[in-house]
Design a protein around this motif. Structure first.
Motif, PDB file in Angstrom:
ATOM      1  N   TYR A 138       0.847  -1.211   0.000  1.00  0.00           N
ATOM      2  CA  TYR A 138       0.000   0.000   0.000  1.00  0.00           C
ATOM      3  C   TYR A 138       0.876   1.253   0.000  1.00  0.00           C
ATOM      4  CZ  TYR A 138      -4.316  -2.588   0.965  1.00  0.00           C
ATOM      5  OH  TYR A 138      -5.393  -3.415   0.882  1.00  0.00           O
ATOM      6  N   THR A 141     -11.366   4.348   0.287  1.00  0.00           N
ATOM      7  CA  THR A 141     -11.868   3.225  -0.518  1.00  0.00           C
ATOM      8  C   THR A 141     -13.332   3.449  -0.904  1.00  0.00           C
ATOM      9  OG1 THR A 141     -10.374   1.823   0.743  1.00  0.00           O
ATOM     10  CG2 THR A 141     -11.970   0.709  -0.652  1.00  0.00           C
ATOM     11  N   VAL A 171     -21.687  -6.010   0.477  1.00  0.00           N
ATOM     12  CA  VAL A 171     -21.345  -7.156   1.330  1.00  0.00           C
ATOM     13  C   VAL A 171     -20.078  -6.783   2.100  1.00  0.00           C
ATOM     14  CG1 VAL A 171     -20.970  -9.640   1.478  1.00  0.00           C
ATOM     15  CG2 VAL A 171     -22.302  -8.701  -0.436  1.00  0.00           C
ATOM     16  N   LEU A 213     -27.307 -14.690   2.012  1.00  0.00           N
ATOM     17  CA  LEU A 213     -26.416 -13.875   1.180  1.00  0.00           C
ATOM     18  C   LEU A 213     -26.789 -13.974  -0.303  1.00  0.00           C
ATOM     19  CD1 LEU A 213     -24.036 -11.965   1.326  1.00  0.00           C
ATOM     20  CD2 LEU A 213     -22.504 -13.915   1.061  1.00  0.00           C
ATOM     21  N   VAL A 246     -15.056  -8.003   1.555  1.00  0.00           N
ATOM     22  CA  VAL A 246     -14.992  -8.978   2.642  1.00  0.00           C
ATOM     23  C   VAL A 246     -13.565  -9.483   2.875  1.00  0.00           C
ATOM     24  CG1 VAL A 246     -15.740 -11.299   3.380  1.00  0.00           C
ATOM     25  CG2 VAL A 246     -17.405  -9.710   2.384  1.00  0.00           C
ATOM     26  N   LEU A 291     -16.143 -15.896  -2.441  1.00  0.00           N
ATOM     27  CA  LEU A 291     -17.342 -15.860  -1.570  1.00  0.00           C
ATOM     28  C   LEU A 291     -18.617 -15.670  -2.402  1.00  0.00           C
ATOM     29  CD1 LEU A 291     -18.572 -15.620   1.371  1.00  0.00           C
ATOM     30  CD2 LEU A 291     -18.362 -13.143   1.072  1.00  0.00           C
ATOM     31  N   VAL A 293     -14.122  -5.137  -4.102  1.00  0.00           N
ATOM     32  CA  VAL A 293     -13.081  -4.427  -3.338  1.00  0.00           C
ATOM     33  C   VAL A 293     -12.049  -5.418  -2.775  1.00  0.00           C
ATOM     34  CG1 VAL A 293     -12.679  -2.803  -1.424  1.00  0.00           C
ATOM     35  CG2 VAL A 293     -14.815  -2.679  -2.717  1.00  0.00           C
ATOM     36  N   GLY A 294     -12.448  -6.664  -2.624  1.00  0.00           N
ATOM     37  CA  GLY A 294     -11.609  -7.671  -1.965  1.00  0.00           C
ATOM     38  C   GLY A 294     -10.243  -7.864  -2.612  1.00  0.00           C
ATOM     39  N   ILE A 295      -9.263  -8.106  -1.783  1.00  0.00           N
ATOM     40  CA  ILE A 295      -7.911  -8.420  -2.262  1.00  0.00           C
ATOM     41  C   ILE A 295      -7.475  -9.678  -1.526  1.00  0.00           C
ATOM     42  CG2 ILE A 295      -5.501  -7.654  -2.414  1.00  0.00           C
ATOM     43  CD1 ILE A 295      -6.489  -4.771  -2.292  1.00  0.00           C
TER      44      ILE A 295
HETATM   45  P1  NDP Z   1     -12.772  -6.268   7.365  1.00  0.00           P
HETATM   46  O1  NDP Z   1     -12.211  -7.601   7.753  1.00  0.00           O
HETATM   47  O2  NDP Z   1     -12.646  -5.128   8.271  1.00  0.00           O
HETATM   48  O3  NDP Z   1     -14.307  -6.455   7.017  1.00  0.00           O
HETATM   49  C1  NDP Z   1     -14.783  -7.566   6.324  1.00  0.00           C
HETATM   50  C2  NDP Z   1     -16.285  -7.564   6.370  1.00  0.00           C
HETATM   51  O4  NDP Z   1     -16.781  -8.748   5.748  1.00  0.00           O
HETATM   52  C3  NDP Z   1     -16.852  -7.535   7.764  1.00  0.00           C
HETATM   53  O5  NDP Z   1     -17.959  -6.699   7.758  1.00  0.00           O
HETATM   54  C4  NDP Z   1     -17.265  -8.986   7.988  1.00  0.00           C
HETATM   55  O6  NDP Z   1     -18.327  -9.119   8.896  1.00  0.00           O
HETATM   56  C5  NDP Z   1     -17.723  -9.358   6.607  1.00  0.00           C
HETATM   57  N1  NDP Z   1     -17.711 -10.807   6.378  1.00  0.00           N
HETATM   58  C6  NDP Z   1     -16.785 -11.701   6.774  1.00  0.00           C
HETATM   59  N2  NDP Z   1     -17.115 -12.934   6.339  1.00  0.00           N
HETATM   60  C7  NDP Z   1     -18.279 -12.799   5.676  1.00  0.00           C
HETATM   61  C8  NDP Z   1     -19.143 -13.710   5.021  1.00  0.00           C
HETATM   62  N3  NDP Z   1     -18.861 -15.011   4.952  1.00  0.00           N
HETATM   63  N4  NDP Z   1     -20.270 -13.227   4.455  1.00  0.00           N
HETATM   64  C9  NDP Z   1     -20.571 -11.918   4.511  1.00  0.00           C
HETATM   65  N5  NDP Z   1     -19.800 -11.004   5.115  1.00  0.00           N
HETATM   66  C10 NDP Z   1     -18.669 -11.453   5.702  1.00  0.00           C
HETATM   67  O7  NDP Z   1     -12.122  -5.959   5.953  1.00  0.00           O
HETATM   68  P2  NDP Z   1     -11.951  -4.579   5.156  1.00  0.00           P
HETATM   69  O8  NDP Z   1     -13.255  -3.902   4.966  1.00  0.00           O
HETATM   70  O9  NDP Z   1     -10.826  -3.840   5.721  1.00  0.00           O
HETATM   71  O10 NDP Z   1     -11.463  -5.171   3.758  1.00  0.00           O
HETATM   72  C11 NDP Z   1     -12.281  -6.043   3.000  1.00  0.00           C
HETATM   73  C12 NDP Z   1     -11.511  -6.497   1.777  1.00  0.00           C
HETATM   74  O11 NDP Z   1     -11.242  -5.381   0.975  1.00  0.00           O
HETATM   75  C13 NDP Z   1     -10.143  -7.122   2.070  1.00  0.00           C
HETATM   76  O12 NDP Z   1      -9.869  -8.125   1.112  1.00  0.00           O
HETATM   77  C14 NDP Z   1      -9.189  -5.969   1.894  1.00  0.00           C
HETATM   78  O13 NDP Z   1      -7.883  -6.414   1.534  1.00  0.00           O
HETATM   79  C15 NDP Z   1      -9.842  -5.243   0.767  1.00  0.00           C
HETATM   80  N6  NDP Z   1      -9.533  -3.814   0.743  1.00  0.00           N
HETATM   81  C16 NDP Z   1      -9.203  -3.285  -0.469  1.00  0.00           C
HETATM   82  C17 NDP Z   1      -8.925  -1.939  -0.579  1.00  0.00           C
HETATM   83  C18 NDP Z   1      -8.620  -1.393  -1.925  1.00  0.00           C
HETATM   84  O14 NDP Z   1      -8.179  -0.278  -2.032  1.00  0.00           O
HETATM   85  N7  NDP Z   1      -8.882  -2.120  -3.003  1.00  0.00           N
HETATM   86  C19 NDP Z   1      -8.907  -1.061   0.579  1.00  0.00           C
HETATM   87  C20 NDP Z   1      -9.391  -1.690   1.792  1.00  0.00           C
HETATM   88  C21 NDP Z   1      -9.671  -3.026   1.851  1.00  0.00           C
HETATM   89  P3  NDP Z   1     -17.997  -9.289  10.485  1.00  0.00           P
HETATM   90  O15 NDP Z   1     -17.100  -8.154  10.838  1.00  0.00           O
HETATM   91  O16 NDP Z   1     -19.315  -9.172  11.105  1.00  0.00           O
HETATM   92  O17 NDP Z   1     -17.322 -10.611  10.609  1.00  0.00           O
END
Ligand code: NDP
Length: 280
Positions: A45, A137, A160, A194, A208, A213, A228-230
């Motif tokens: 980053y 983000t 999500v 979901l 997530v 997923l 957004v996931g990485i």
């Molecule tokens: P967090 O771990 O803080 O949040 C993840 C979220 O997903 C939580 O709300 C969690 O719920 C939820 N979750 C977990 N498992 C499930 C499931 N099986 N079904 C539904 N929801 C679920 O992560 P971030 O928000 O920080 O980041 C998310 C992703 O985005 C990561 O892969 C990260 O690397 C990526 N990212 C990318 C950025 C970019 O610039 N492209 C910047 C920031 C993040 P709960 O908390 O209730 O478990």
């Protein structure tokens, strides 16, 4: 077959705007990156932030603190940066070592130097709209949606993930646009709902951090999909959505890498310039 929603052309356009604003500032903005200890994810980053800063002529200063630093010492360090008039913006890199409560740290950054838009005062302003500094983000996702020309008014938007940095601020930004917003999280998955929510999304945003997923077959025909996931899978980086199967159904889809990621660093620079304007 969905069109690819890549951030590079959007980032280039926004950078032109940022350059004009920097010229108007009549000073070179300074962003300070604070990290404690080493982390491979954070290092990548930092690299992309450095590149974004460099391309705009912004000074990006690295402050690498020890892995053992205490919470009080980190707060003290941030206090010094707050008081330093030559510093326009501060970003504290995640993850922080276990002895530090990362939620607490964002409170100690001067809200006018909060380049990430994560100070409670800036997050609070999201409720009222019209704020200058946005969580990076979430702002990047809004720019990607904007680039498709989609009118969000009354649209079914499903997010999500309900994290503080992505899902929650995004929900507020989308409400500003009069979208009908559903936020799913672990509870939604555990309740077995979901797929049902994803299936009615005209716009789907997934943040997530779990590869695969979201199944491609769940996606509504012609939906706009922002992933957004990485996730690292073997030697590859992938998102949270099954890309090929989703691309066959969606109208637009972000690739991973190359989708949201590169735009996030540009949003950080935009925030920095907004911060510098507020300070002037
Ligand atoms: P967090 O771990 O803080 O949040 C993840 C979220 O997903 C939580 O709300 C969690 O719920 C939820 N979750 C977990 N498992 C499930 C499931 N099986 N079904 C539904 N929801 C679920 O992560 P971030 O928000 O920080 O980041 C998310 C992703 O985005 C990561 O892969 C990260 O690397 C990526 N990212 C990318 C950025 C970019 O610039 N492209 C910047 C920031 C993040 P709960 O908390 O209730 O478990």
């Amino acid at each position: 077959m969905a069109k690819l929603l890549e951030s590079k052309p959007i980032a280039e356009k926004i950078k032109e705007e940022i350059k004009k604003q920097i010229q108007a500032l009549k000073t070179t903005p300074v962003l300070v990156s604070v990290s404690a200890g080493e982390n491979a994810g954070a290092a990548s980053y930092v690299k992309s932030q450095f590149k974004a800063a460099e391309s705009l002529g912004i000074i990006y200063r690295l402050e690498k603190l020890s892995q053992d630093i205490s919470e009080a010492a980190l707060i003290d360090f941030i206090g010094k940066l707050n008081a330093d008039k030559s510093v326009n913006g501060i970003i504290v890199q995640m993850p922080l070592p276990a002895q530090i409560d990362y939620r607490k740290i964002s409170r100690f950054i001067d809200p006018q130097k909060d380049a990430e838009g994560m100070h409670p005062a800036n997050l609070g302003k999201l409720v009222f709209g019209k704020q200058a500094i946005l969580p990076c983000t979430a702002a990047a996702v809004m720019e990607l949606l904007n680039s498709t020309g989609i009118d969000l008014y009354g649209k079914e938007v499903v997010i999500v993930g309900h994290s503080e940095i992505v899902g929650k601020p995004l929900a507020l930004l989308l409400l500003e646009k009069f979208a009908t917003v559903t936020v799913c999280h672990i509870g939604t998955s555990k309740a077995g709902k979901l797929e049902e929510h994803v299936g009615r999304a005209e716009v789907l945003i997934v943040a997530v951090g779990k590869a695969g997923l979201i199944k491609g077959e769940w996606i509504k025909e012609d939906a706009v999909v922002i992933d957004v996931g990485i996730n690292r899978v073997g030697d590859k980086i992938v998102g949270d959505v099954e890309f090929e199967a989703a691309q066959a159904r969606a109208s637009y889809i972000t690739p991973v890498p190359g989708g949201v990621g590169p735009l996030t660093a540009t949003m950080l620079m935009r925030n920095l310039v907004e911060a510098a304007k507020l300070q002037q």
